[in-house]
Design a protein around this motif. Structure first.
Motif, mmCIF file in Angstrom:
data_model
loop_
_atom_site.group_PDB
_atom_site.id
_atom_site.type_symbol
_atom_site.label_atom_id
_atom_site.label_comp_id
_atom_site.label_asym_id
_atom_site.label_seq_id
_atom_site.Cartn_x
_atom_site.Cartn_y
_atom_site.Cartn_z
ATOM 1 N N GLU A 138 -26.243 24.529 -22.736
ATOM 2 C CA GLU A 138 -25.002 23.992 -22.174
ATOM 3 C C GLU A 138 -24.863 24.355 -20.695
ATOM 4 O OE1 GLU A 138 -23.314 21.790 -23.582
ATOM 5 O OE2 GLU A 138 -24.239 21.936 -25.556
ATOM 6 N N ASN A 156 -24.579 21.684 -17.566
ATOM 7 C CA ASN A 156 -23.455 21.778 -16.619
ATOM 8 C C ASN A 156 -23.862 22.407 -15.287
ATOM 9 O OD1 ASN A 156 -20.674 21.092 -18.075
ATOM 10 N ND2 ASN A 156 -21.984 22.095 -19.578
ATOM 11 N N LYS A 208 -22.055 21.588 -12.075
ATOM 12 C CA LYS A 208 -20.681 22.080 -11.953
ATOM 13 C C LYS A 208 -20.635 23.581 -11.708
ATOM 14 C CE LYS A 208 -19.066 18.386 -14.980
ATOM 15 N NZ LYS A 208 -18.444 18.045 -16.277
ATOM 16 N N LYS A 252 -15.251 27.868 -19.090
ATOM 17 C CA LYS A 252 -15.553 26.796 -20.047
ATOM 18 C C LYS A 252 -15.908 27.390 -21.400
ATOM 19 C CE LYS A 252 -18.051 22.523 -20.828
ATOM 20 N NZ LYS A 252 -18.785 21.409 -20.252
ATOM 21 N N SER A 286 -15.084 21.935 -24.738
ATOM 22 C CA SER A 286 -16.037 20.836 -24.917
ATOM 23 C C SER A 286 -16.769 21.021 -26.235
ATOM 24 C CB SER A 286 -17.042 20.832 -23.767
ATOM 25 O OG SER A 286 -18.138 19.983 -24.039
ATOM 26 N N SER A 307 -22.888 19.145 -24.685
ATOM 27 C CA SER A 307 -23.659 17.991 -24.218
ATOM 28 C C SER A 307 -24.794 17.608 -25.158
ATOM 29 C CB SER A 307 -24.248 18.303 -22.834
ATOM 30 O OG SER A 307 -23.224 18.633 -21.919
#
Length: 407
Positions: A207, A211, A214, A348, A385, A388
């Motif tokens: 993950e 990301n 970001k 996150k 989340s 992904s």
């Protein structure tokens, strides 16, 4: 794979110099990057940067990919990772299902296969499938042995990363999953480097990779399945405690005099007893025994216990009793999650596993509960989340665990 261990190149030695490793790390995090940007980011002189880039090109891990947009002078040279330089396998060993993937150096999934874990899936049986499938993919894609960087494993814990042993695991449907020398067994059969970590840690690696643009520095990953599995990342690196802490979240005490843990090893009133697949199955079957009406009664044979797959089917049919049980479990999960947020304050949180992927109700109930019970809300904002990679996160992260050894 027939080459001897003496012929293997150590992963850490494939890129020999420290400067080259640092530069490759920067390039790998981008799909494409200009030489001028590398000059700014690295702090190297132009001549040193050119020399190190030439070194990486000659090794074959990067290539020039064209020219970028001019900002007034000559158009800058663009660089990217050479995806076909090397490949890594990622193996996810979990209680419900296990998975093998093949990843190239750019992080693209080339192949993926999944196996259901049944009563016959002993370590020997699963490893036989893994070895056979790996060899089929190597032959099918005509991958030279030198391009196989290795295999990473993300497994259910507890485990010992240093010795490569899956230790006293519980709740596998097949026998034999205790004290498995998984690294030694696979290295002997595949003759490639193998690394072991717990599945939650490899999932958060995946993950973080997804990301990377970001640049989240502080992340949590929680896997909701038969049990609850946790990993943490700070300053973009996984956090390792003095012991394998994958199952620690499930042992968080929600009610000190609450439900006994399912074995003698756990805490009374632990979160695992209220908010796992096991807890949902236990509560649903208890209510069925007391005569609660449910559409599950039409799905089950007389005397048959409701399993998670049945429960999710009934949930999709908006069965009131099942909806009540799942909502209750998700609320407890959210309380445990809020406790983590109030201690760690991640940027996150990724929630994976069957509880999240199979039920939007569980995910949204849990996250809304957590938000309401988080201190400093709404000043403190966290991103939730489902991730992904979905159910491939553990396997993808395991392959990345091996590819990351290049730097």
């Amino acid at each position: 794979m027939h080459e001897s261990s003496e012929q293997r190149v150590k992963v850490s030695e494939r890129i020999p110099s420290a400067k080259a490793k640092e530069l490759f790390y920067d390039i790998r995090r981008k799909q494409e990057i200009a030489k001028n940007d590398l000059l700014t980011a690295s702090g190297l002189t132009t001549s040193t940067l050119t020399r190190v880039l030439d070194e990486l090109v000659s090794i074959g891990v990067i290539s020039e990919s064209g020219l970028g947009t001019s900002t007034g002078g000559r158009r800058p040279i663009l660089y990217q990772v050479r995806a076909d330089y090397g490949y890594a396998f990622g193996l996810d060993i979990s209680r419900f299902e296990s998975r093998l993937i093949l990843l190239d150096l750019a992080g693209q999934i080339i192949e993926s296969v999944e196996w259901q874990m049944g009563a016959e899936t002993t370590p020997d049986q699963l490893l036989g499938q893994v070895v056979s499938q790996a060899n089929i993919w190597i032959a099918g894609h005509q991958i030279p042995f030198a391009k196989i960087i290795g295999m990473g494993i993300g497994a259910v814990g507890p485990l010992d990363r240093a010795t490569g042993i899956i230790e006293e695991t519980e709740w596998f449907p097949a026998p034999g999953w205790q004290n498995v020398e998984i690294v030694r067994l696979l290295e002997e059969q595949l003759n490639i480097p193998i690394l072991l970590d717990n599945g939650a840690n490899t999932a958060i690696i995946a993950e973080a990779w997804a990301n990377r643009a970001k640049d989240f520095r502080h992340m949590l990953y929680v896997h909701g399945g038969t049990g609850l599995r946790l990993s943490m990342m700070s300053d973009s690196k996984p956090i390792y405690g003095a012991a394998d802490m994958e199952g620690s979240f499930g042992q968080m005490i929600i009610q000190a005099d609450g439900i006994p843990y399912r074995t003698t090893k756990g805490n009374y009133g632990s979160l695992d007893s209220y908010a796992s697949v096991y807890a949902i199955e236990r509560e649903v079957n208890s209510r069925l025994r007391t005569g609660r009406s449910s559409q599950l009664q039409q799905m089950l044979q007389p005397g048959e216990r409701a399993k998670f797959s049945h429960i999710m089917q009934a949930l999709k049919l908006l069965d009131p009793m099942v909806t009540e049980v799942v909502t209750q479990a998700a609320t407890y999960f959210g309380i445990g999650l809020a406790n983590l947020l109030n201690i760690l304050y991640p940027e996150k949180v990724v929630l994976g596993g069957p509880l999240m992927t199979d039920s939007n109700l569980f995910f949204y109930t849990a996250t809304q509960t957590a938000i309401r019970k988080t201190y400093h809300y709404p000043k403190y904002q966290v991103v939730f989340s489902k991730g992904s990679y979905g159910e491939e996160a553990i396997a993808v992260g395991a392959a990345l665990l091996m590819l990351n050894q290049l730097t």
